[in-house]
Structures are given as C-alpha cells and as structure tokens.
Design a protein around this motif. Structure first.
Motif, PDB file in Angstrom:
ATOM      1  N   SER A  89     -24.478  63.352 -40.116  1.00 40.19           N
ATOM      2  CA  SER A  89     -24.981  64.712 -40.315  1.00 40.19           C
ATOM      3  C   SER A  89     -26.489  64.822 -40.180  1.00 40.19           C
ATOM      4  O   SER A  89     -27.001  65.824 -39.658  1.00 40.19           O
ATOM      5  CB  SER A  89     -24.565  65.219 -41.709  1.00 40.19           C
ATOM      6  N   ILE A  90     -27.221  63.799 -40.643  1.00 37.95           N
ATOM      7  CA  ILE A  90     -28.677  63.894 -40.719  1.00 37.95           C
ATOM      8  C   ILE A  90     -29.351  63.225 -39.526  1.00 37.95           C
ATOM      9  O   ILE A  90     -30.204  63.822 -38.860  1.00 37.95           O
ATOM     10  CB  ILE A  90     -29.178  63.267 -42.042  1.00 37.95           C
ATOM     11  N   THR A  91     -28.947  61.988 -39.243  1.00 37.39           N
ATOM     12  CA  THR A  91     -29.591  61.259 -38.149  1.00 37.39           C
ATOM     13  C   THR A  91     -29.052  61.687 -36.788  1.00 37.39           C
ATOM     14  O   THR A  91     -29.818  61.996 -35.871  1.00 37.39           O
ATOM     15  CB  THR A  91     -29.403  59.749 -38.334  1.00 37.39           C
ATOM     16  N   LEU A  92     -27.719  61.700 -36.658  1.00 41.82           N
ATOM     17  CA  LEU A  92     -27.115  62.052 -35.375  1.00 41.82           C
ATOM     18  C   LEU A  92     -26.949  63.562 -35.203  1.00 41.82           C
ATOM     19  O   LEU A  92     -26.619  64.024 -34.107  1.00 41.82           O
ATOM     20  CB  LEU A  92     -25.761  61.354 -35.231  1.00 41.82           C
ATOM     21  N   ARG A  93     -27.147  64.314 -36.246  1.00 43.97           N
ATOM     22  CA  ARG A  93     -27.065  65.784 -36.226  1.00 43.97           C
ATOM     23  C   ARG A  93     -25.716  66.284 -35.694  1.00 43.97           C
ATOM     24  O   ARG A  93     -25.638  67.267 -34.956  1.00 43.97           O
ATOM     25  CB  ARG A  93     -28.208  66.385 -35.405  1.00 43.97           C
ATOM     26  N   ALA A  94     -24.659  65.592 -36.073  1.00 43.43           N
ATOM     27  CA  ALA A  94     -23.314  66.027 -35.674  1.00 43.43           C
ATOM     28  C   ALA A  94     -22.905  67.246 -36.497  1.00 43.43           C
ATOM     29  O   ALA A  94     -23.481  67.535 -37.554  1.00 43.43           O
ATOM     30  CB  ALA A  94     -22.321  64.888 -35.886  1.00 43.43           C
ATOM     31  N   ASP A  95     -21.920  67.957 -36.004  1.00 44.98           N
ATOM     32  CA  ASP A  95     -21.383  69.071 -36.772  1.00 44.98           C
ATOM     33  C   ASP A  95     -20.860  68.529 -38.105  1.00 44.98           C
ATOM     34  O   ASP A  95     -20.028  67.624 -38.142  1.00 44.98           O
ATOM     35  CB  ASP A  95     -20.253  69.746 -35.992  1.00 44.98           C
ATOM     36  N   GLN A  96     -21.327  69.094 -39.207  1.00 46.68           N
ATOM     37  CA  GLN A  96     -21.042  68.522 -40.519  1.00 46.68           C
ATOM     38  C   GLN A  96     -19.593  68.705 -40.939  1.00 46.68           C
ATOM     39  O   GLN A  96     -19.028  67.862 -41.645  1.00 46.68           O
ATOM     40  CB  GLN A  96     -22.004  69.119 -41.553  1.00 46.68           C
ATOM     41  N   VAL A  97     -18.969  69.783 -40.515  1.00 49.28           N
ATOM     42  CA  VAL A  97     -17.559  69.989 -40.835  1.00 49.28           C
ATOM     43  C   VAL A  97     -16.686  68.993 -40.073  1.00 49.28           C
ATOM     44  O   VAL A  97     -15.779  68.377 -40.638  1.00 49.28           O
ATOM     45  CB  VAL A  97     -17.142  71.436 -40.517  1.00 49.28           C
ATOM     46  N   ILE A 152     -23.195  69.992 -45.777  1.00 53.54           N
ATOM     47  CA  ILE A 152     -21.820  70.311 -46.161  1.00 53.54           C
ATOM     48  C   ILE A 152     -21.024  69.004 -46.272  1.00 53.54           C
ATOM     49  O   ILE A 152     -21.079  68.164 -45.381  1.00 53.54           O
ATOM     50  CB  ILE A 152     -21.165  71.218 -45.109  1.00 53.54           C
ATOM     51  N   ASN A 153     -20.293  68.865 -47.371  1.00 53.49           N
ATOM     52  CA  ASN A 153     -19.523  67.627 -47.545  1.00 53.49           C
ATOM     53  C   ASN A 153     -18.031  67.933 -47.593  1.00 53.49           C
ATOM     54  O   ASN A 153     -17.422  68.019 -48.659  1.00 53.49           O
ATOM     55  CB  ASN A 153     -19.956  66.893 -48.814  1.00 53.49           C
TER      56      ASN A 153
END
Length: 399
Positions: free
Chosen positions: A176-184, A129-130
C-alpha cells in the motif's frame, strides 16, 4: 459568540440529548418486557417506543443524524422486541434472557472484534485501508495455537501469533505504501494469502486429527468482589485475561490518539499527509508502523479465538469477523470508544442468537445472520454518515 451561534450551539446540545434519550427509551421499552420484570402487556413498551421515535425525529431536525437514526431504530426494535416477548412464554424468556450468561457471552464474542477494530482504527487513521483484518486474524489464530503447541506456553504462542499477523501487516504496508497498490485489492490478497498459508500448514502438521486438546489456554481473571454485583457480577467477575486487555486498550489508545504528540502525528498523516511532511513528520514510516501495529492487534484477536474462546483451530474459523470489525470501525467513527460500543452490539446480537434455540430451531438459524445484517446496516449508513480520515486510501507521493 453571536446570538445565532449560541442558539445553534444550544440547539445542537438539545438535539444530542434528545437522541441519547430516545436510544435509552427504546432500550427500556424492550427491557421491561424481559426478565426479571416481564411486563406481560405491550402497551408500556409501545408508548416508550413511540417516545423514542419522536425523540429521534426531533434530534434529526436538530442536525443530529447519527443519534436521531439511532433513536428511531432503538424505538422500533424495542417496541417489536417487546411485542414478541409478551407473546412468548415466561419460561422461554427466562431460559434465553439470563443476563449474566448473555453479558458473559457478549464479552466473549466482542473481544476479538474489539482487538481487530482497534487495529483497523490505527491503520485507517494513518490513511491506509486495511481490508486484510480478516486474514491477519486468521494468521494470529493459527500461529497462536501452533506456537502454544510447540512451546507449551500460551504466552509464547500469543506472541508468535501476533508476530505472524504483524508480518502480514508489514506485507500490506509494502503493497500500500511503497508499491502504492490499490489498498482494497492488496487487503483482499492478504486475506487469500492467509487462507492458503494457514490451511496448508494446518493440514501438513496436524492432518485429519486436528489440534491437540491439551494446548495451554489463556487464563481467566477472577475478581471476587465484582462477582457479587447483581446481574453482571457472574459475567465480569470471571473473564479471560485477554478480554481485560481489550477493555484496557480502549482508553489507552484513546489517550494515545487524542492526547499525545505521537497520536497527533498519526492522525495528521491520515488527514493531510503533505502538510505533516512539510513540518517534518515522516509519513511513510508513520504509516508503516500503524499498519504493522494494526496487524499485531488483529492477530491478538485471532489468538483470543483459539487460545481463549475455542481451544482449537479450524480452517477459516474467523468466519468473517475481520469484515465485521471493519463495520465496527465505521460504526465507532474511527474512535476506540465507539468501536468498543459497536463490538459490544455485535457481541450481544451473537449472544442472543446463541441462546434462541430455547424458542425454536428455525428462529435460531434466522438470528445467526443478525450480526451480518447489522454489518450491512452499518455499511449502508443507516445510522448516519461517518467521516473517515481525509487521506484514507490515497497513496502519498513525496514531491
């Protein structure tokens, strides 16, 4: 194929055609009350609007939710718009509905939305999600004009603006991908970061005087033969180079996504990343490239704002366009052609709002909110439920 399946297929085709017919009837209902036809009685428009609504209801019963709701909305809007038009003076209508001017303005307003929406499609088709499209557009807008000022070249300025937005895309990918943070949350942070960076550098470098007036601009493309086409010739016969780039990107991106192995890999990591990984598709790398490309395209939309549309920069000048672009992505069902249609719809509403002072200042102020009202309608799903990529917003963890 069984008889039942064949009947359902035929019913679906009929419902779809009815939906499109309803949308067209609603558009014609309004058009016939406007210049150059200017029919001064609302009865034909009301009849066409009723036909559009009936076609929409039938399409809904046939399973075509999107086109059904679209036909109903088109019928109601067309009928109401026609009634308002017939109650208005012909001189006012002729001042507002100058079709060549409206189409030209629609393309100007739609171009940055189209760039950002195409970028959003790439990112979200890969499963990320961007929300940060707004910040990426803002970075492209400032660093595009900043680079053009430093290098005295609009092309180098555009490349610098795209690169700056691409860096934000890279940062969003890391989060978003490496740290897997919430994308929103990560996208929101990107937007705030862009506001801070562009505001600080703008004030530090330009201060109160603002950007210079002699910064090189993106050239316009003249098409002499096209200029002779009635109604639209003056609008599309002389348009910005970046407008043509945006229009050209739509078929190119469509072919890439749906007709090439690279597009299949991109869509696969957004739908079923584990299955894609099992056949050798590098999921993280594919998503990284998609999100960075998303930032570059959104940045190009920002570049258009400063180097083609306005010729200057103001803080927070994107004014929510990145969020409207997200609505355009949903409106277009994550497809480039649909996104272009959504961008043109928002662009047309902005173009009409721009010319409404010919009626009254208060009405013009009200219609300034029309693009944002359309955004709410799209996000609320009134036009029908859209199906996003299955793995969107879900970080991939390799087993």
């Amino acid at each position: 194929m069984s008889t039942a399946t064949l009947a359902a297929s035929r019913s679906g085709i009929t419902a779809g055609r009815l939906g499109w017919f309803g949308v067209a009837a609603g558009a014609v209902a309004w058009f016939i009350a406007l210049p150059p036809l200017v029919i001064r009685t609302p009865i034909p428009s009301l009849l066409l609007g009723a036909v559009a609504v009936a076609a929409g209801v039938t399409a809904l019963r046939g399973g075509e939710r999107r086109l059904g709701y679209g036909a109903i909305a088109a019928g109601l809007i067309g009928a109401v718009g026609a009634v308002v038009a017939t109650k208005s003076g012909e001189s006012h209508l002729e001042d507002v509905f100058v079709w060549s001017a409206l189409i030209a303005a629609m393309l100007r307003f739609a171009t940055p939305l189209a760039f950002a929406a195409l970028g959003g499609i790439l990112s979200e088709r890969s499963g990320v999600i961007n929300i940060g499209l707004e910040g990426m557009m803002l970075m492209g807008a400032f660093f595009g004009i900043f680079g053009a000022d430093l290098t005295s070249s609009w092309l180098l300025g555009a490349l610098i603006g795209m690169a700056a937005a691409g860096v934000l895309g890279l940062l969003h990918a890391v989060l978003s991908i490496t740290l897997r943070a919430d994308q929103v949350v990560g996208g929101t942070a990107i937007n705030l970061l862009a506001i801070g960076i562009t505001g600080y550098v703008f004030i530090a470098h330009y201060g109160a005087r603002g950007t210079p007036n002699d910064i090189p601009r993106v050239p316009e493309v003249d098409l002499p033969l096209v200029q002779d086409i009635p109604l639209v010739g003056d609008a599309i016969g002389e348009a910005s180079l970046l407008t043509w780039v945006a229009l050209l990107l739509v078929p190119l991106l469509t072919v890439y996504l749906f007709r090439t192995p690279g597009g299949l890999r991109l869509r696969s990591v957004g739908e079923k990343p584990r299955a894609a990984d099992s056949v050798g598709v590098p999921v993280p790398r594919t998503r990284y490239l998609a999100v960075i490309a998303s930032g570059v395209l959104a940045g190009l939309g920002g570049v258009y704002l400063t180097l083609a549309l306005v010729g200057s920069f103001n803080e927070r000048m994107t004014d929510g366009r990145g969020f409207i672009a997200l609505a355009v992505v949903i409106f277009g069902n994550w497809r480039p052609v649909g996104a272009l249609a959504g961008a043109l719809l928002f662009g047309f509403s902005s173009a009409v709002a721009q010319r409404l002072p010919a009626f009254s200042d208060s009405l013009a102020v009200l219609f300034q909110a029309l693009p944002y009202v359309l955004t709410l309608i799209v996000l609320a799903g009134v036009i029908g439920r859209s199906r996003p990529p299955a793995a969107i917003g879900v970080p991939y963890v390799k087993e």
